[in-house]
Design a protein around this motif. Structure first.
Motif, PDB file in Angstrom:
ATOM      1  N   GLY A 130      13.919 -26.012 -41.728  1.00  0.00           N
ATOM      2  CA  GLY A 130      14.562 -26.088 -40.418  1.00  0.00           C
ATOM      3  C   GLY A 130      15.831 -26.904 -40.438  1.00  0.00           C
ATOM      4  N   THR A 131      15.836 -27.961 -41.230  1.00  0.00           N
ATOM      5  CA  THR A 131      17.028 -28.801 -41.361  1.00  0.00           C
ATOM      6  C   THR A 131      18.130 -28.037 -42.082  1.00  0.00           C
ATOM      7  OG1 THR A 131      15.635 -30.788 -41.394  1.00  0.00           O
ATOM      8  CG2 THR A 131      17.880 -31.017 -42.224  1.00  0.00           C
ATOM      9  N   GLU A 132      17.764 -27.351 -43.156  1.00  0.00           N
ATOM     10  CA  GLU A 132      18.745 -26.549 -43.903  1.00  0.00           C
ATOM     11  C   GLU A 132      19.347 -25.453 -43.034  1.00  0.00           C
ATOM     12  OE1 GLU A 132      16.491 -25.146 -47.249  1.00  0.00           O
ATOM     13  OE2 GLU A 132      16.389 -27.145 -48.151  1.00  0.00           O
ATOM     14  N   GLN A 133      18.553 -24.872 -42.142  1.00  0.00           N
ATOM     15  CA  GLN A 133      19.036 -23.807 -41.269  1.00  0.00           C
ATOM     16  C   GLN A 133      19.723 -24.338 -40.017  1.00  0.00           C
ATOM     17  OE1 GLN A 133      16.023 -20.821 -40.477  1.00  0.00           O
ATOM     18  NE2 GLN A 133      15.366 -20.798 -42.616  1.00  0.00           N
ATOM     19  N   PHE A 136      16.720 -27.984 -36.946  1.00  0.00           N
ATOM     20  CA  PHE A 136      16.160 -29.321 -36.789  1.00  0.00           C
ATOM     21  C   PHE A 136      17.260 -30.325 -37.106  1.00  0.00           C
ATOM     22  CE2 PHE A 136      11.800 -27.612 -38.382  1.00  0.00           C
ATOM     23  CZ  PHE A 136      11.538 -27.053 -37.141  1.00  0.00           C
ATOM     24  N   VAL A 137      17.304 -31.378 -36.345  1.00  0.00           N
ATOM     25  CA  VAL A 137      18.281 -32.442 -36.565  1.00  0.00           C
ATOM     26  C   VAL A 137      17.514 -33.636 -37.126  1.00  0.00           C
ATOM     27  CG1 VAL A 137      20.049 -33.887 -35.516  1.00  0.00           C
ATOM     28  CG2 VAL A 137      19.608 -31.594 -34.608  1.00  0.00           C
ATOM     29  N   VAL A 138      17.441 -33.679 -38.451  1.00  0.00           N
ATOM     30  CA  VAL A 138      16.639 -34.689 -39.143  1.00  0.00           C
ATOM     31  C   VAL A 138      17.433 -35.215 -40.327  1.00  0.00           C
ATOM     32  CG1 VAL A 138      14.530 -35.024 -40.495  1.00  0.00           C
ATOM     33  CG2 VAL A 138      14.474 -33.566 -38.479  1.00  0.00           C
ATOM     34  N   THR A 139      17.502 -36.544 -40.455  1.00  0.00           N
ATOM     35  CA  THR A 139      18.212 -37.106 -41.605  1.00  0.00           C
ATOM     36  C   THR A 139      17.299 -37.310 -42.805  1.00  0.00           C
ATOM     37  OG1 THR A 139      17.869 -39.326 -40.728  1.00  0.00           O
ATOM     38  CG2 THR A 139      19.976 -38.263 -40.219  1.00  0.00           C
ATOM     39  N   ASP A 140      16.015 -37.527 -42.569  1.00  0.00           N
ATOM     40  CA  ASP A 140      15.064 -37.760 -43.652  1.00  0.00           C
ATOM     41  C   ASP A 140      13.780 -36.966 -43.371  1.00  0.00           C
ATOM     42  OD1 ASP A 140      13.222 -38.715 -45.518  1.00  0.00           O
ATOM     43  OD2 ASP A 140      13.861 -40.805 -45.316  1.00  0.00           O
ATOM     44  N   PRO A 141      13.660 -35.765 -43.940  1.00  0.00           N
ATOM     45  CA  PRO A 141      12.474 -34.929 -43.691  1.00  0.00           C
ATOM     46  C   PRO A 141      11.150 -35.607 -44.045  1.00  0.00           C
ATOM     47  CG  PRO A 141      14.198 -33.599 -44.657  1.00  0.00           C
ATOM     48  CD  PRO A 141      14.660 -35.032 -44.740  1.00  0.00           C
ATOM     49  N   ALA A 142      11.119 -36.413 -45.092  1.00  0.00           N
ATOM     50  CA  ALA A 142       9.872 -37.082 -45.467  1.00  0.00           C
ATOM     51  C   ALA A 142       9.458 -38.085 -44.389  1.00  0.00           C
ATOM     52  CB  ALA A 142      10.024 -37.778 -46.823  1.00  0.00           C
ATOM     53  N   GLU A 143      10.423 -38.836 -43.884  1.00  0.00           N
ATOM     54  CA  GLU A 143      10.122 -39.803 -42.834  1.00  0.00           C
ATOM     55  C   GLU A 143       9.705 -39.103 -41.542  1.00  0.00           C
ATOM     56  OE1 GLU A 143      12.158 -43.865 -41.374  1.00  0.00           O
ATOM     57  OE2 GLU A 143      13.475 -42.106 -41.296  1.00  0.00           O
ATOM     58  N   ALA A 144      10.392 -38.013 -41.203  1.00  0.00           N
ATOM     59  CA  ALA A 144      10.031 -37.250 -40.002  1.00  0.00           C
ATOM     60  C   ALA A 144       8.616 -36.689 -40.137  1.00  0.00           C
ATOM     61  CB  ALA A 144      11.036 -36.115 -39.783  1.00  0.00           C
ATOM     62  N   THR A 145       8.272 -36.239 -41.320  1.00  0.00           N
ATOM     63  CA  THR A 145       6.929 -35.711 -41.569  1.00  0.00           C
ATOM     64  C   THR A 145       5.881 -36.779 -41.343  1.00  0.00           C
ATOM     65  OG1 THR A 145       7.783 -34.125 -43.185  1.00  0.00           O
ATOM     66  CG2 THR A 145       5.435 -34.661 -43.321  1.00  0.00           C
ATOM     67  N   ARG A 146       6.097 -37.951 -41.921  1.00  0.00           N
ATOM     68  CA  ARG A 146       5.131 -39.042 -41.749  1.00  0.00           C
ATOM     69  C   ARG A 146       5.000 -39.427 -40.275  1.00  0.00           C
ATOM     70  NH1 ARG A 146       7.743 -40.639 -46.438  1.00  0.00           N
ATOM     71  NH2 ARG A 146       9.058 -42.113 -45.298  1.00  0.00           N
ATOM     72  N   ASP A 172      -0.486 -27.827 -26.864  1.00  0.00           N
ATOM     73  CA  ASP A 172       0.754 -27.393 -26.235  1.00  0.00           C
ATOM     74  C   ASP A 172       1.699 -28.576 -26.002  1.00  0.00           C
ATOM     75  OD1 ASP A 172       2.347 -25.247 -24.992  1.00  0.00           O
ATOM     76  OD2 ASP A 172       2.005 -26.393 -23.137  1.00  0.00           O
ATOM     77  N   ARG A 173       1.168 -29.675 -25.521  1.00  0.00           N
ATOM     78  CA  ARG A 173       1.997 -30.855 -25.271  1.00  0.00           C
ATOM     79  C   ARG A 173       2.570 -31.414 -26.569  1.00  0.00           C
ATOM     80  NH1 ARG A 173      -0.853 -34.265 -20.373  1.00  0.00           N
ATOM     81  NH2 ARG A 173      -0.922 -32.525 -18.916  1.00  0.00           N
ATOM     82  N   TYR A 174       1.758 -31.435 -27.607  1.00  0.00           N
ATOM     83  CA  TYR A 174       2.231 -32.002 -28.863  1.00  0.00           C
ATOM     84  C   TYR A 174       3.200 -31.090 -29.598  1.00  0.00           C
ATOM     85  CZ  TYR A 174      -0.119 -36.413 -28.627  1.00  0.00           C
ATOM     86  OH  TYR A 174      -0.461 -37.691 -28.262  1.00  0.00           O
ATOM     87  N   VAL A 175       3.089 -29.798 -29.387  1.00  0.00           N
ATOM     88  CA  VAL A 175       4.111 -28.892 -29.926  1.00  0.00           C
ATOM     89  C   VAL A 175       5.459 -29.269 -29.318  1.00  0.00           C
ATOM     90  CG1 VAL A 175       4.976 -26.504 -29.884  1.00  0.00           C
ATOM     91  CG2 VAL A 175       2.593 -26.963 -30.512  1.00  0.00           C
ATOM     92  N   GLY A 176       5.489 -29.441 -28.010  1.00  0.00           N
ATOM     93  CA  GLY A 176       6.728 -29.832 -27.341  1.00  0.00           C
ATOM     94  C   GLY A 176       7.255 -31.170 -27.824  1.00  0.00           C
ATOM     95  N   LEU A 177       6.372 -32.160 -27.956  1.00  0.00           N
ATOM     96  CA  LEU A 177       6.784 -33.478 -28.435  1.00  0.00           C
ATOM     97  C   LEU A 177       7.364 -33.418 -29.844  1.00  0.00           C
ATOM     98  CD1 LEU A 177       3.765 -35.648 -27.205  1.00  0.00           C
ATOM     99  CD2 LEU A 177       6.143 -35.888 -26.469  1.00  0.00           C
ATOM    100  N   CYS A 178       6.686 -32.699 -30.721  1.00  0.00           N
ATOM    101  CA  CYS A 178       7.140 -32.621 -32.107  1.00  0.00           C
ATOM    102  C   CYS A 178       8.459 -31.873 -32.237  1.00  0.00           C
ATOM    103  CB  CYS A 178       6.063 -31.983 -32.992  1.00  0.00           C
ATOM    104  SG  CYS A 178       4.624 -33.054 -33.227  1.00  0.00           S
ATOM    105  N   LEU A 179       8.584 -30.763 -31.521  1.00  0.00           N
ATOM    106  CA  LEU A 179       9.841 -30.023 -31.582  1.00  0.00           C
ATOM    107  C   LEU A 179      10.978 -30.853 -31.001  1.00  0.00           C
ATOM    108  CD1 LEU A 179       8.703 -26.382 -30.714  1.00  0.00           C
ATOM    109  CD2 LEU A 179       9.324 -27.320 -32.959  1.00  0.00           C
ATOM    110  N   SER A 180      10.717 -31.564 -29.927  1.00  0.00           N
ATOM    111  CA  SER A 180      11.746 -32.439 -29.347  1.00  0.00           C
ATOM    112  C   SER A 180      12.153 -33.527 -30.330  1.00  0.00           C
ATOM    113  CB  SER A 180      11.243 -33.083 -28.050  1.00  0.00           C
ATOM    114  OG  SER A 180      11.096 -32.119 -27.042  1.00  0.00           O
ATOM    115  N   ALA A 181      11.173 -34.112 -31.011  1.00  0.00           N
ATOM    116  CA  ALA A 181      11.461 -35.156 -31.988  1.00  0.00           C
ATOM    117  C   ALA A 181      12.332 -34.643 -33.127  1.00  0.00           C
ATOM    118  CB  ALA A 181      10.161 -35.736 -32.541  1.00  0.00           C
ATOM    119  N   LEU A 182      12.211 -33.357 -33.427  1.00  0.00           N
ATOM    120  CA  LEU A 182      13.017 -32.748 -34.494  1.00  0.00           C
ATOM    121  C   LEU A 182      14.357 -32.231 -33.984  1.00  0.00           C
ATOM    122  CD1 LEU A 182      10.163 -30.765 -36.283  1.00  0.00           C
ATOM    123  CD2 LEU A 182      11.293 -32.856 -37.103  1.00  0.00           C
ATOM    124  N   GLY A 183      14.602 -32.361 -32.674  1.00  0.00           N
ATOM    125  CA  GLY A 183      15.848 -31.863 -32.103  1.00  0.00           C
ATOM    126  C   GLY A 183      15.897 -30.356 -32.004  1.00  0.00           C
TER     127      GLY A 183
END
Length: 191
Positions: A130-133, A136-146, A172-183
């Motif tokens: 998602g970051t490569e495409q 997702f707006v993530v600077t550190d995929p490993a940290e975002a995963t954790r 459903d709520r956590y899908v929204g939270l996680c996607l939001s966290a990833l931008g």
């Protein structure tokens, strides 16, 4: 899950690894301590079996959820988060025991940690795609995963099946939270 593991998981959930005795597990199962040792070498062996039973279907379900989404990382993440959230709500008591793995001896802990790592790698690979495409707006995929996995694992500590939210509503709520966290766009992942 066997009768032994079912009763052991309840005891570990209620009293923790150190607060649970083999005698208590045997009493709950209705067998003698030697009979329990016939099936498991020791209390650590029982905990390992419980933890492995709890995580056994998490990775295959996660892999299937990602595959079902095709090539879209947002849908992959939405499906993966949904599968994890459903797992930790439907199996909240078992999922809450994951933190007990810290009491395993180093060699045994490494084996269980490998199972956990495979789930982490699955999520990280989705985040990296998602970051490569650029979705997702993530600077550190490993940290975002954790961070996301920590948030999802925490559900098992507060979720109550008799509470106001169903497993599907939590997911459903956590899908929204996680996607939001990833931008990421949150609606696209759930449509």
């Amino acid at each position: 899950m066997s009768d032994i593991l079912n009763h052991a998981s309840r005891a570990f959930y209620e009293h923790g690894f150190h607060g649970t005795t083999v005698r208590d597990i045997a009493r709950r199962v209705g067998v003698t301590v030697p009979a329990l040792y016939y099936h498991h070498e020791n209390k650590e062996g029982i905990l390992v079996a419980v933890l492995e039973a709890a995580i056994a279907d998490l990775l295959p379900r996660g892999e299937a959820a990602v595959a079902e989404a095709g090539d879209d990382p947002v849908r992959q993440m939405a499906n993966l988060v949904e599968s994890i959230a459903l797992h930790v709500t439907v199996r909240a008591r078992l999922a809450a025991l994951d933190s007990e793995y810290r009491y395993l001896s180093p060699g045994v802990r490494r084996g269980y940690a490998e199972l956990r790592k495979r789930n982490e790698e699955l999520m990280r690979s989705v985040i990296e795609r998602g970051t490569e495409q650029g979705v997702f707006v993530v600077t550190d995929p490993a940290e975002a995963t954790r961070a996301l996995l920590g948030m999802l694992q925490a559900i098992s500590r507060w979720y109550d099946e008799s509470g106001p939210l169903t497993p599907a509503e939590v997911a459903d709520r956590y899908v929204g939270l996680c996607l939001s966290a990833l931008g990421a766009p949150t609606r696209a992942g759930r449509d």
